[in-house]
Design an enzyme around this catalytic site. Sequence first.
Site, PDB file in Angstrom:
ATOM      1  N   ALA A 101      69.771  21.823  34.452  1.00  0.00           N
ATOM      2  CA  ALA A 101      70.513  22.773  35.289  1.00  0.00           C
ATOM      3  C   ALA A 101      70.583  22.289  36.730  1.00  0.00           C
ATOM      4  O   ALA A 101      71.554  21.655  37.147  1.00  0.00           O
ATOM      5  CB  ALA A 101      69.864  24.151  35.202  1.00  0.00           C
TER       6      ALA A 101
ATOM      7  N   HIS B 235      70.900  12.800  36.453  1.00  0.00           N
ATOM      8  CA  HIS B 235      71.907  13.855  36.640  1.00  0.00           C
ATOM      9  C   HIS B 235      73.211  13.496  35.917  1.00  0.00           C
ATOM     10  O   HIS B 235      74.295  13.490  36.506  1.00  0.00           O
ATOM     11  CB  HIS B 235      72.163  14.093  38.130  1.00  0.00           C
ATOM     12  CG  HIS B 235      72.668  15.486  38.415  1.00  0.00           C
ATOM     13  ND1 HIS B 235      72.379  16.159  39.574  1.00  0.00           N
ATOM     14  CD2 HIS B 235      73.467  16.330  37.694  1.00  0.00           C
ATOM     15  CE1 HIS B 235      72.980  17.344  39.574  1.00  0.00           C
ATOM     16  NE2 HIS B 235      73.634  17.464  38.430  1.00  0.00           N
TER      17      HIS B 235
ATOM     18  N   ILE C 276      76.587  27.747  29.399  1.00  0.00           N
ATOM     19  CA  ILE C 276      75.890  26.589  28.839  1.00  0.00           C
ATOM     20  C   ILE C 276      74.698  27.041  28.003  1.00  0.00           C
ATOM     21  O   ILE C 276      74.455  26.509  26.913  1.00  0.00           O
ATOM     22  CB  ILE C 276      75.468  25.618  29.946  1.00  0.00           C
ATOM     23  CG1 ILE C 276      76.717  25.023  30.629  1.00  0.00           C
ATOM     24  CG2 ILE C 276      74.595  24.496  29.384  1.00  0.00           C
ATOM     25  CD1 ILE C 276      76.419  24.156  31.833  1.00  0.00           C
TER      26      ILE C 276
ATOM     27  N   GLU D 118      67.466  13.937  45.006  1.00  0.00           N
ATOM     28  CA  GLU D 118      68.150  12.936  44.191  1.00  0.00           C
ATOM     29  C   GLU D 118      68.805  11.881  45.094  1.00  0.00           C
ATOM     30  O   GLU D 118      69.506  12.245  46.027  1.00  0.00           O
ATOM     31  CB  GLU D 118      69.213  13.600  43.319  1.00  0.00           C
ATOM     32  CG  GLU D 118      68.636  14.618  42.334  1.00  0.00           C
ATOM     33  CD  GLU D 118      69.708  15.307  41.489  1.00  0.00           C
ATOM     34  OE1 GLU D 118      70.921  15.034  41.706  1.00  0.00           O
ATOM     35  OE2 GLU D 118      69.349  16.117  40.629  1.00  0.00           O
TER      36      GLU D 118
END
Length: 317
Positions: A234, A283, A153, A264
Amino acid sequence: MPDIIISEFMQPSAVDDLRRDFDVHYDETLYKRLDELYAMGQDARAICIRNETEIRGAFFDAFPNLKAVGRLGVGLDNIDVPACQERGIAVLPATGANEVSVAELAIAGLMMLVRGTTYFATPDVVAGNWPRGRLIGREVSGKTLGIVGFGRIGRHVARRAQGLDMTVIAADPHVPADDPVWAGMGVEKVSFDRIWDSADALSLHLPYTPETHNLVSAEVIARLKPGTILVNVARGGILDEAALAAALTSGHLGGALLDVFATEPLPADNPFRGVPNLILTPHIGATTDEARIRTGHMIADNVRAVLTGTIPDTAIV
């Protein structure tokens, strides 16, 4: 009992592909009901998950015949990979399927934040105001982007940044200095110290491990150049969120995009309320229509391969 259990969202066309050959139980909310999930695991040979289903501990007792874990994404935080390896269970991440989506979000956030508040002017303009004086931003062209973690990525982000005439440097102790990727991409390999001191913008592309926990610490944030932009698409836990919020509030940093967080969803006492020049997303970096299609079909193909006797090259065994 099903051959394959899918406990979180999977592209329906990919589920249908698996149903042609296997008995499949698909319920994208099943991860919320562990008793029900575990009760049907006795005969299951594969499970497909995202990041909510925990593959560890008591899970293995409930799934004694498991051969494959299809991970509809690339993060392995919720999978006890060594325990899978001990049991001969192939872990199948969707390597490569969502790289473009994540990279594009990183670049989009970077461009918005470097330009400043320009992209948040709609309410003022609609109201008939004309706040040009306070909306003078900067260009990304000519700036230095530091990429922390130069894997797949990170390399997608580098190519896109170079297309915007940015200079790209990267720090990654796991990519040797003699790896041809550095010269091939025209990216300079640097130390963490150099990247903290030199970058106009930082984009984080690391897994979350004990070694990367709070890598971007309060001390690191304090030494970044004034006005630095920080992007994390990330994993949460890589940076000190409270220190980041303080640096944005004080004006030391120019802006930040966070798609991932240590907890989260965010707890009520998170440090980001009222913080300026901050973009938060839930996310979703890997979640686009195209990425969902690629990911679903990649995992369906790889699960089928394992259950019919072939180990894909990207499997962790």
